[in-house]
Design an enzyme around this catalytic site. Structure first.
Site, PDB file in Angstrom:
ATOM      1  CE1 TYR A 134      -1.763   5.998  -5.591  1.00 19.04           C
ATOM      2  CE2 TYR A 134      -1.994   6.689  -7.878  1.00 19.04           C
ATOM      3  CZ  TYR A 134      -1.400   5.900  -6.924  1.00 19.04           C
ATOM      4  OH  TYR A 134      -0.424   5.005  -7.293  1.00 19.04           O
ATOM      5  CE  LYS A 186       3.349  -0.277   8.840  1.00 20.23           C
ATOM      6  NZ  LYS A 186       4.176  -1.503   8.968  1.00 20.23           N
ATOM      7  CG  ASP A 219       4.877  -4.432   7.218  1.00 14.17           C
ATOM      8  OD1 ASP A 219       3.671  -4.710   7.359  1.00 14.17           O
ATOM      9  OD2 ASP A 219       5.610  -4.126   8.182  1.00 14.17           O
ATOM     10  CG  ASP A 243       0.764   2.064  -7.703  1.00 14.72           C
ATOM     11  OD1 ASP A 243       0.600   1.581  -8.843  1.00 14.72           O
ATOM     12  OD2 ASP A 243       1.728   2.775  -7.391  1.00 14.72           O
ATOM     13  CG  ASP A 247       4.162  -2.428 -10.135  1.00 17.07           C
ATOM     14  OD1 ASP A 247       3.020  -2.323 -10.638  1.00 17.07           O
ATOM     15  OD2 ASP A 247       5.130  -1.731 -10.493  1.00 17.07           O
TER      16      ASP A 247
END
Ligand code: IPM
Ligand code: MN
Length: 349
Positions: A134, A186, A219, A243, A247
């Site tokens: 970002y 990750k 993941d 982010d 969701d």
């Protein structure tokens, strides 16, 4: 007297913000003294005047005790302009480095997860809110030609990483639930930036021997949010991953209609908002579930130290959801935005 800036902004933002303010007003028995200052910011103003976020407004917001925001995004404005010019400008400008996103399934709310209930889904995602992808680092070369190149770099600083991890450890202590912190990254692929995160996590973690510390790849984390959400207590992660996984988190807690968030600078001006977007096609239709915005108002009250009023809002939301009168919390629930707000306001006690 708390000075609260109100930025309803775009789409359904004004409608849900109105319900949040309605429920805040219903906590008057707790004698919370606040003053609201509304700002005309958003796509309409941009289309009218070309202004996205004037410096003078930023300055005034900096004098407030908190910001209450609806939603950003307008169907006639190209993507990015308002998101970056308003939302990200506020997050970065006020160094709101914590994006706090509770994932809580209230009794009476349906989750798409088979065999999971409120006792299984109750955790908090602490999303880093000022760095990562970002940060806007990078550029384009020969754009629009067959030779074009685009580079977008993730930025991770030791300071930024350390302060968010420390905040998450403190939250795990304060919550006092499983006393567990999971760092989602990750590190097996992003061997530079996420190695910094791993080392910082291990180092800061030594100061918190009472908190169980775990690492999860992003993941796999998505898999576990669905398969075993009960494994999570506090999750800390980078901006982009935060982010994305929130969701997913919003879906398992009953949908975008209930997911609230706080953009927090523990030493500065913080901002509270539903995590849903502006949903322009529903604007003015009175069909959007305002629970997320109402919960955001509750988080704001708590942040302002009005713990009793915050608990009253949370209690009213919980009772409204448990009553089943809010339907399935979707735009097709048959319950109007204003009716949902009326019901919750009436249940404040
Ligand atoms: C969110 C939103 C924003 C984000 C967008 C609108 C810039 O998706 O708050 O989650 O990516 O942070
Ligand atoms: Mn998002």
């Amino acid at each position: 007297m708390h000075k609260i800036a109100v930025l309803p902004c775009d789409g359904v933002g004004p409608e849900v913000v109105a319900e949040g303010l309605k429920v805040m007003a219903a906590t008057e028995l707790y004698d919370v003294k606040y003053e609201l200052v509304e700002y005309d910011i958003g796509g309409e103003r941009y289309l009218r005047t070309g202004e996205v976020m004037p410096d003078s407004v930023m300055e005034e917001l900096g004098q407030c005790d908190a910001i209450y925001l609806g939603a950003v995004g307008h169907d006639e404005v190209p993507p990015g302009i308002l998101e970056q010019g308003i939302l990200l400008k506020l997050r970065f400008g006020f160094d709101q480095y914590v994006n706090l996103r509770p994932i809580k399934l209230y009794p009476g709310v349906a989750t798409p997860l088979k065999d999971k209930g409120p006792e299984d889904i109750d955790f908090v995602v602490v999303r880093e809110n000022t760095e990562g992808f970002y940060a806007g680092m990078g550029g384009q070369l020969k754009a629009g030609t067959p030779d074009e190149v685009a580079i977008q770099t993730g930025v991770y600083t030791r300071k930024g990483t350390e302060r968010i991890i420390r905040y998450a450890f403190e939250l795990a202590r304060k919550r006092g639930k499983a006393r567990q912190l999971t760092m989602v990254d990750k590190a097996n692929v992003l061997t530079h930036g996420h190695d910094l995160w791993r080392r910082t996590f291990a180092e800061v973690g030594q100061e918190y021997p009472d908190i169980k510390q775990e690492n999860a790849f992003v993941d796999a984390c998505c898999m576990w949010f669905v398969k075993n959400p009960e494994w999570f207590d506090v999750v800390v992660t980078t901006n982009m991953f935060g982010d994305i996984i929130t969701d997913l988190g919003a879906m398992i807690q009953g949908g975008m209609g209930v997911a609230a968030s706080g953009n927090i600078n523990p030493e500065g001006v913080s901002m509270f908002e539903p995590i849903h977007g502006s949903a322009p096609k529903y604007r003015g239709k009175n069909v959007i579930c305002p629970v997320a915005a109402i919960c955001a108002a509750g988080m704001m009250m708590e942040h302002l130290g009005e713990v009793a009023a915050a608990a009253a809002i949370e209690g009213a939301v919980a009772r409204a959801l448990a009553s089943g009168k809010l339907g399935d919390l979707s735009t097709r629930s048959g319950v109007k935005t204003t009716e949902a707000g009326d019901l919750i306001a009436s249940l404040v006690e």
